[in-house]
Scaffold this active site. Structure first.
Site, PDB file in Angstrom:
ATOM      1  N   HIS A 201      34.675  39.718  31.647  1.00 40.46           N
ATOM      2  CA  HIS A 201      35.181  38.669  30.770  1.00 40.46           C
ATOM      3  C   HIS A 201      34.624  37.297  31.110  1.00 40.46           C
ATOM      4  CE1 HIS A 201      37.662  38.883  34.384  1.00 40.46           C
ATOM      5  NE2 HIS A 201      37.813  37.582  34.256  1.00 40.46           N
TER       6      HIS A 201
ATOM      7  N   ASP B 281      38.072  42.252  25.812  1.00 40.16           N
ATOM      8  CA  ASP B 281      37.231  41.421  26.670  1.00 40.16           C
ATOM      9  C   ASP B 281      35.778  41.876  26.541  1.00 40.16           C
ATOM     10  OD1 ASP B 281      37.241  43.766  28.166  1.00 40.16           O
ATOM     11  OD2 ASP B 281      37.781  42.793  30.055  1.00 40.16           O
TER      12      ASP B 281
ATOM     13  N   ASP C 195      36.822  47.046  28.447  1.00 39.66           N
ATOM     14  CA  ASP C 195      37.710  47.978  29.144  1.00 39.66           C
ATOM     15  C   ASP C 195      39.153  47.489  29.131  1.00 39.66           C
ATOM     16  OD1 ASP C 195      37.388  45.870  30.922  1.00 39.66           O
ATOM     17  OD2 ASP C 195      37.050  47.136  32.682  1.00 39.66           O
TER      18      ASP C 195
ATOM     19  N   HIS D  73      44.932  46.000  32.102  1.00 42.00           N
ATOM     20  CA  HIS D  73      44.248  47.243  32.487  1.00 42.00           C
ATOM     21  C   HIS D  73      45.233  48.394  32.340  1.00 42.00           C
ATOM     22  CE1 HIS D  73      40.453  45.734  34.119  1.00 42.00           C
ATOM     23  NE2 HIS D  73      41.130  44.726  34.609  1.00 42.00           N
TER      24      HIS D  73
END
Length: 459
Positions: free
Chosen positions: A108, A247, A251, A334
């Site tokens: 990012h 991002d 992911d 995440h």
């Protein structure tokens, strides 16, 4: 060879192109990485096979080429997926049983940055504790001669097989033609996720959907408010059912509800956990030490077992592999899936949320309303401190001795009371303390307690 030690981070390698990481550095990292992975696998480098991928950054073709040359010069064989999202590199390593893999990305970070995410067999991340500092030391000690016989390179196209694997997490027939605003941030989401969303028959409003390392729209980091304002405005103006932003290396995905409100990562973890437990009852769900109690509460209510975990993808993936946990979620966006090599994905959460909203005929704001009315969270707040360990000890002494306090050290210091709690942890890379605090009473109570704890931190 001298390399800047600061590029070797807790979870990846990252730095400014040219000043900190250039072609020579990438080549050396490739060689060191091949040796470290061979050591972890317990085999000669000549018997090691490594995956490689790169994102859309302008410097990625050059640097990925140098990583590849370094790996093959050490004698390792390379399976090169080309330009892909990071989770596609994880899929490459996990699905083919490769010994490890390197993704050329700075995730990012702004345009000027480059770097690498590194995994060993099983797509489990290397970390500062295992592997990353070993690469640095190998380079600094001198890598010596290249292998007598270089390794081979095989190019593969991963898109079709990856998209098929991701689609297995839902029943496509359940997804209704929702109106969805998507912001790819000129990263890898467009080519990686886009075909799946189109296949599902959604009404897509695609923005910054084509990979472009110049990032002409905004930096590819939706966690920063200035970078997600665009998708918030788009949802409100278009009347979309929801917005999804990714991002740079795609992911991680972030959600905007139908009212234009950003969805916090711990709330999203709780909703995803509910949906997954309905498909696979009685499983264990991991959540990070910063998270709202909403995760443990909803997981328990859904018949699952919530387990708190240390922040960081290496720690989530390793524990999930060891214990077989179904799913894990972090406040930072995440989300990890056992049935996707225990790896994090920005594709699967988007598919699952679309399925959940469609199946229940509910708006995202309706799912969130009871959570937002009960759990009042501060988000993560950073403070610069001169002596992090001393300040942590002071905070623990101040609050841990109060009536009803329960102190734990899963990650930093967590202090829990019946109706509020907080976690304070040190940054791995900067002189910062990070505070996350929650009240179960009211927004005003959360703000008052937040300011009180910040007063101690910043004194």
């Amino acid at each position: 060879m001298s390399v800047p030690p600061e590029i070797f981070k807790a979870y990846d390698i990252r730095g400014l192109y040219g000043d900190q990481i250039g072609p020579d550095t990438a080549y050396a990292i490739g060689r060191g990485f091949a040796r470290v992975i061979a050591g972890l696998a317990g085999k000669p480098v000549s018997e090691t096979t490594l995956g490689l991928g790169r994102d859309m950054r302008l410097t990625a073709p050059e640097l990925a080429g140098e990583y590849r040359r370094g790996m093959t010069d050490e004698g390792a064989d390379v399976v090169d997926g080309g330009q892909v999202g990071t989770e596609m590199l994880y899929h490459l390593v996990g699905s083919r049983g490769l010994d490890g893999g390197l993704m050329c990305t700075a995730s990012h970070n702004p345009k000027a940055y480059t770097g690498a995410k590194l995994v060993k067999q099983g797509a489990i991340a290397l970390s500062g504790d295992e592997g990353i500092q070993d690469i640095r030391k190998l380079i600094e000690d001198g890598l010596g001669d290249v292998a007598a016989t270089p390794g081979s390179v095989t190019d593969v196209d991963l898109y079709e097989e990856f998209q098929a694997a991701a689609l297995k997490f839902i029943d496509p027939a359940n997804v209704k033609p929702l109106k969805v605003a998507v912001d790819g941030g000129n990263g890898m989401a467009g080519p990686m996720v886009g075909p799946l969303l189109t296949q599902l028959g959604l009404q897509l409003d695609e923005t910054y959907w084509v990979p472009n390392g110049d990032f002409p729209g905004h930096e590819p980091n939706p966690l920063l408010p200035e970078n997600r304002q665009f998708i918030i405005d788009l949802v409100r103006e278009s009347g979309a059912d929801l917005g999804i932003a990714w991002d740079g290396d795609a992911d991680r995905c972030f959600f905007i509800d139908d009212t234009g409100e950003f969805v916090d990562g711990d709330f999203l973890t709780a909703i995803l956990a509910q949906h997954l437990l309905a498909k696979s009852p009685g499983e264990t769900i991991l959540y990070d030490a910063r998270a709202s109690r909403v995760v443990a509460d909803l997981v328990t209510a859904a018949g699952g077992t919530p387990e708190v975990n240390r922040v960081g993808h290496a720690f989530f993936k390793t524990r999930m592999k060891r214990e077989g946990s179904l799913f894990g979620g972090e406040v930072s966006g995440h989300y990890y899936f056992r049935d996707f090599h225990c790896a994090d994905s920005g594709t699967i959460p988007a598919l699952l949320i679309l399925e959940k909203l469609s199946s229940e005929g509910a708006k995202l704001s309706e799912l969130l309303a009871p959570l937002r009315a009960k759990y009042f969270i501060s988000g993560e707040i950073n403070s610069t401190v001169a002596d992090g360990p001393a300040k942590m000890a002071e905070i623990e002494a101040s609050y841990g001795s109060l009536p009803g306090a329960v102190v734990t050290h899963v990650d930093g210091v967590s202090v829990d009371f019946e109706d509020w709690h907080f976690n304070v942890r040190m940054s791995n890379t900067e002189p910062l303390l990070r505070l996350c605090l929650e009240s179960l009473n009211s927004q005003a109570d959360m703000e008052a307690k937040r300011d009180e704890v910040l007063g101690v931190i910043r004194a």
